[in-house]
Design a protein around this motif. Structure first.
Motif, PDB file in Angstrom:
ATOM      1  N   UNK A   1       2.789   9.086  -4.185  1.00 56.51           N
ATOM      2  CA  UNK A   1       3.632   8.079  -4.824  1.00 56.51           C
ATOM      3  C   UNK A   1       5.078   8.534  -4.972  1.00 56.51           C
ATOM      4  N   UNK A   2       5.400   9.715  -4.471  1.00 53.38           N
ATOM      5  CA  UNK A   2       6.806  10.075  -4.300  1.00 53.38           C
ATOM      6  C   UNK A   2       7.235   9.776  -2.869  1.00 53.38           C
ATOM      7  N   UNK A   3       6.310   9.942  -1.927  1.00 57.38           N
ATOM      8  CA  UNK A   3       6.594   9.617  -0.529  1.00 57.38           C
ATOM      9  C   UNK A   3       6.642   8.099  -0.340  1.00 57.38           C
ATOM     10  N   UNK A   4       5.641   7.405  -0.847  1.00 58.20           N
ATOM     11  CA  UNK A   4       5.567   5.940  -0.785  1.00 58.20           C
ATOM     12  C   UNK A   4       5.722   5.435  -2.215  1.00 58.20           C
ATOM     13  N   UNK A   5       6.923   5.034  -2.597  1.00 56.45           N
ATOM     14  CA  UNK A   5       7.266   4.784  -3.993  1.00 56.45           C
ATOM     15  C   UNK A   5       7.016   3.328  -4.397  1.00 56.45           C
ATOM     16  N   UNK A   6       6.153   3.140  -5.403  1.00 55.50           N
ATOM     17  CA  UNK A   6       5.813   1.776  -5.830  1.00 55.50           C
ATOM     18  C   UNK A   6       6.822   1.224  -6.839  1.00 55.50           C
ATOM     19  N   UNK A   7       8.022   0.947  -6.364  1.00 54.09           N
ATOM     20  CA  UNK A   7       9.074   0.460  -7.263  1.00 54.09           C
ATOM     21  C   UNK A   7       8.666  -0.845  -7.949  1.00 54.09           C
ATOM     22  N   UNK A   8       7.825  -1.623  -7.320  1.00 51.12           N
ATOM     23  CA  UNK A   8       7.423  -2.894  -7.906  1.00 51.12           C
ATOM     24  C   UNK A   8       6.516  -2.762  -9.106  1.00 51.12           C
ATOM     25  N   UNK A   9       5.955  -1.565  -9.356  1.00 52.73           N
ATOM     26  CA  UNK A   9       5.143  -1.313 -10.537  1.00 52.73           C
ATOM     27  C   UNK A   9       6.078  -0.791 -11.630  1.00 52.73           C
ATOM     28  N   UNK A  10       6.251  -1.558 -12.691  1.00 49.07           N
ATOM     29  CA  UNK A  10       7.233  -1.216 -13.720  1.00 49.07           C
ATOM     30  C   UNK A  10       6.908   0.080 -14.447  1.00 49.07           C
TER      31      UNK A  10
END
Length: 408
Positions: A51-60
């Motif tokens: 989750x640092x490589x593929x960052x879930x910005x949409x999850x607040x």
């Protein structure tokens, strides 16, 4: 035919220090089979933080859990409305736009709780749900080979300095290491000549060793003093420290895959980021990007279009950053895929969420898929291995589910 390691090691005392330089003793795995598809499996050793490589910005919740690691959103490389990627993958963004790069979110092996690198990597490469006793472990790529019609020894190559369980098993594969040349003293050469005269298996193994040792442009030397031998080995070690090993591996793999080989496996390390992760993650991401782009260049457009690359790690990392601005061993992670044969430009899998109740044991990303299923579908779509075989013989007891449509 591969010379058994124990048999070759029995000769090492007479051969001397040249034994340490033999490609027979350091593995790279490759395989050849009919058909045009290629499969490359890269093990990301150390537990990549998915989750640092593929960052879930949409999850607040993401930024709240990672006040340091997630603070650079303005500099993120956006993939879509929900995801971005680490800036260390910026060189791969053209592949994403071309549909040659994709990701699988929240995926994991069946490994849970103990979070040992050694056990995690063994389970990843064995493709089982539990560790087998030592001496009985085989790798899932090797278990697939008997079901490839016409597969031969050089169908699959294991590349690198360390043994790879992934291609270990009854099916023969070839091994190669980038840092070593084949060097023999005159005494060692005479011993081998006598042995090979009465041992066709040894003769075949040495012929392969000589071919592989010279395949990367380095020398194959049969007359060398001990001092010269030590000097060459020191030079090999120096080259390894300069950080070019991963490129030599990529070049060799591409060369073999352009020819008869169809499967290659190796590893890229450096993913254990317990501290200062913002800086520590840059180096392995840069190496991985260089490897993928080097493979694309070396394979050429036609072969690249038939190639699938699966980048898999033993486990993910904690969703909360720790007190040293790093992350600790976790569970759910990310798989990176590349190649002209994959259906890229998208993120596969289901997102579990980052709220406390959504996490695995309140600390890790909850896996929503089994990474073995993605590998199984890649093998099914690449080589036509029946789903029933993959679920019973290659990954015993696995339920692959419905096809995710990974490949074109």
């Amino acid at each position: 035919m591969i010379l058994p390691r124990r048999k070759f090691l029995s000769l090492s005392a007479a051969i001397g220090c040249s034994a340490a330089a033999s490609p027979l003793l350091t593995p790279v795995s490759l395989a050849s089979a009919p058909g045009d598809r290629r499969l490359i499996v890269i093990v990301l050793r150390g537990g990549m933080d998915g989750i640092d490589v593929l960052r879930p910005w949409g999850d607040r919740t993401f930024k709240a859990l990672r006040p340091t690691l997630a603070k650079d959103q303005n500099n993120a490389l956006d993939l879509n409305d929900f995801y971005g990627v680490h800036a260390g993958l910026k060189d791969l963004m053209p592949l994403w736009k071309d549909g040659n790069l994709g990701f699988v979110q929240a995926t994991s092996t069946p490994y849970r709780d103990k979070r040992s690198h050694f056990d995690g990597q063994d389970l990843l490469e064995a493709g089982t749900s539990a560790l087998a006793p030592l001496g009985r472990r085989t790798g899932w790529l090797n278990r697939m080979l008997p079901y490839l019609a016409g597969a031969e020894e050089r169908t699959a190559f294991a590349l690198g300095r360390e043994d790879m369980l992934l291609l270990t098993g009854d099916a023969p594969v070839s091994n190669w290491s980038p840092e070593v040349d084949l060097t023999l003293s005159s005494q060692g050469l005479r011993l081998l000549e006598m042995t090979m005269h009465s041992d066709p298996e040894m003769a075949a193994a040495m012929a392969e060793a000589i071919m592989l040792a010279g395949s990367d442009g380095d020398s194959v030397t049969f007359e060398m003093s001990d001092q010269e031998m030590m000097s060459e080995m020191a030079e090999d070690a120096k080259k390894a420290r300069t950080g070019q090993t991963h490129l030599k591996i990529a070049d060799f793999a591409a060369e073999q895959l352009r020819a008869d080989s169809r499967i290659a496996s190796f590893s890229v390390g450096g993913w254990d980021t317990h501290a200062n992760q913002q800086r520590a993650l840059n180096a392995p991401l840069k190496r991985l990007s260089e490897v993928i782009l080097r493979l694309k260049e070396g394979l050429g457009l036609q072969v690249w279009g038939k190639t699938s690359i699966l980048c898999m790690t033993e486990f993910g990392r904690t969703v909360r950053e720790n007190g040293t601005q790093g992350t600790d061993h976790g569970t759910g992670g990310t798989m990176i895929m590349a190649g002209g044969a994959i259906r890229g430009g998208q993120v596969f899998g289901d997102w579990p969420g980052l709220k406390e109740a959504d996490l695995y044991k309140g600390r890790d990303l909850m896996p929503t898929s089994d990474v073995r299923a993605w590998a199984a579908w890649a093998m099914h779509d690449s080589f036509g291995v029946p789903q029933s075989i993959l679920e019973s013989e290659v990954f015993s007891g696995l339920d692959m589910g419905r096809s995710p449509g990974l490949l074109l």
